[in-house]
Design a protein around this motif. Structure first.
Motif, PDB file in Angstrom:
ATOM      1  N   VAL A  85      14.762  23.966   8.766  1.00 23.14           N
ATOM      2  CA  VAL A  85      13.469  24.293   9.350  1.00 23.14           C
ATOM      3  C   VAL A  85      13.683  24.599  10.830  1.00 23.14           C
ATOM      4  O   VAL A  85      14.345  23.827  11.532  1.00 23.14           O
ATOM      5  CB  VAL A  85      12.491  23.109   9.188  1.00 23.14           C
ATOM      6  CG1 VAL A  85      11.159  23.405   9.849  1.00 23.14           C
ATOM      7  CG2 VAL A  85      12.321  22.778   7.722  1.00 23.14           C
ATOM      8  N   PRO A  86      13.141  25.719  11.326  1.00 27.18           N
ATOM      9  CA  PRO A  86      13.332  26.032  12.744  1.00 27.18           C
ATOM     10  C   PRO A  86      12.637  25.002  13.629  1.00 27.18           C
ATOM     11  O   PRO A  86      11.615  24.429  13.257  1.00 27.18           O
ATOM     12  CB  PRO A  86      12.709  27.413  12.903  1.00 27.18           C
ATOM     13  CG  PRO A  86      11.804  27.581  11.732  1.00 27.18           C
ATOM     14  CD  PRO A  86      12.355  26.723  10.641  1.00 27.18           C
ATOM     15  N   ALA A  87      13.211  24.771  14.786  1.00 28.13           N
ATOM     16  CA  ALA A  87      12.650  23.812  15.729  1.00 28.13           C
ATOM     17  C   ALA A  87      11.303  24.316  16.240  1.00 28.13           C
ATOM     18  O   ALA A  87      11.124  25.513  16.456  1.00 28.13           O
ATOM     19  CB  ALA A  87      13.607  23.608  16.893  1.00 28.13           C
ATOM     20  N   PRO A  88      10.343  23.410  16.431  1.00 27.70           N
ATOM     21  CA  PRO A  88       9.039  23.841  16.923  1.00 27.70           C
ATOM     22  C   PRO A  88       9.143  24.312  18.374  1.00 27.70           C
ATOM     23  O   PRO A  88       9.984  23.854  19.138  1.00 27.70           O
ATOM     24  CB  PRO A  88       8.178  22.582  16.816  1.00 27.70           C
ATOM     25  CG  PRO A  88       9.135  21.457  16.781  1.00 27.70           C
ATOM     26  CD  PRO A  88      10.397  21.993  16.178  1.00 27.70           C
ATOM     27  N   THR A  89       8.259  25.224  18.728  1.00 27.44           N
ATOM     28  CA  THR A  89       8.252  25.717  20.107  1.00 27.44           C
ATOM     29  C   THR A  89       7.614  24.663  21.003  1.00 27.44           C
ATOM     30  O   THR A  89       6.645  23.995  20.614  1.00 27.44           O
ATOM     31  CB  THR A  89       7.464  27.029  20.201  1.00 27.44           C
ATOM     32  OG1 THR A  89       6.143  26.802  19.702  1.00 27.44           O
ATOM     33  CG2 THR A  89       8.123  28.133  19.405  1.00 27.44           C
ATOM     34  N   PRO A  90       8.129  24.487  22.216  1.00 24.39           N
ATOM     35  CA  PRO A  90       7.566  23.464  23.100  1.00 24.39           C
ATOM     36  C   PRO A  90       6.136  23.829  23.531  1.00 24.39           C
ATOM     37  O   PRO A  90       5.816  24.986  23.761  1.00 24.39           O
ATOM     38  CB  PRO A  90       8.514  23.461  24.294  1.00 24.39           C
ATOM     39  CG  PRO A  90       9.384  24.647  24.164  1.00 24.39           C
ATOM     40  CD  PRO A  90       9.271  25.169  22.781  1.00 24.39           C
ATOM     41  N   ILE A  91       5.296  22.825  23.617  1.00 18.87           N
ATOM     42  CA  ILE A  91       3.899  23.002  24.010  1.00 18.87           C
ATOM     43  C   ILE A  91       3.654  22.131  25.238  1.00 18.87           C
ATOM     44  O   ILE A  91       4.096  20.979  25.293  1.00 18.87           O
ATOM     45  CB  ILE A  91       2.946  22.593  22.874  1.00 18.87           C
ATOM     46  CG1 ILE A  91       3.218  23.435  21.628  1.00 18.87           C
ATOM     47  CG2 ILE A  91       1.496  22.701  23.301  1.00 18.87           C
ATOM     48  CD1 ILE A  91       2.457  22.958  20.418  1.00 18.87           C
TER      49      ILE A  91
END
Length: 103
Positions: A85-91
Motif C-alpha cells: 500500500v502506498p504511503a499516505p501523503t503528509p497532511i
C-alpha cells in the motif's frame, strides 16, 4: 481424503510404533502437520529397513498418501501476497486543528 481415514492411519501407525519400537507419537499432530507426518513416515521406514519391521511399511505408505500430498497442495495454492500500500501523503494537521477551534 476423509479426516477419519487419516486419523485411522495415524492411529494404526502410532500403535505399531509404540509396540515395536517404543516410540510414542501424536496422532492428531500427524494429521494436521505435514512435516511431522513426513518425519514419522521417515522414522517408520528407517526402522523397517534397519530392524526388519516390514509391517510398518504399509502403514507409513498409507499415512503418507492420505496426509502429505493434501498438505503440500494446500501450501502451493496459497494466495499471492498483497501489493504494498502506498504511503499516505503528509497532511498539515496543526493548521486544520487550530482553525476548527477558532471557527
Amino acid at each position: 481424503m476423509s479426516q477419519n481415514d487419516a486419523f485411522a492411519a495415524a492411529a494404526h501407525l502410532h500403535v505399531l510404533l509404540r509396540r515395536k519400537t517404543g516410540r510414542v507419537t501424536d496422532t492428531e499432530w500427524m494429521v494436521s502437520n505435514a512435516e511431522y507426518a513426513q518425519a514419522i513416515v521417515a522414522y517408520a521406514r528407517a526402522r523397517a529397513s534397519e530392524d526388519g519391521l516390514t509391517e510398518l511399511l504399509p502403514l507409513a505408505d498409507r499415512l503418507e498418501s492420505l496426509v502429505i500430498p493434501v498438505r503440500k497442495a494446500a501450501q502451493v495454492s496459497a494466495p499471492a501476497p498483497l501489493a504494498p500500500v502506498p504511503a499516505p501523503t503528509p497532511i498539515d494537521i496543526s493548521a486544520r486543528y487550530v482553525g476548527r477551534l477558532r471557527g
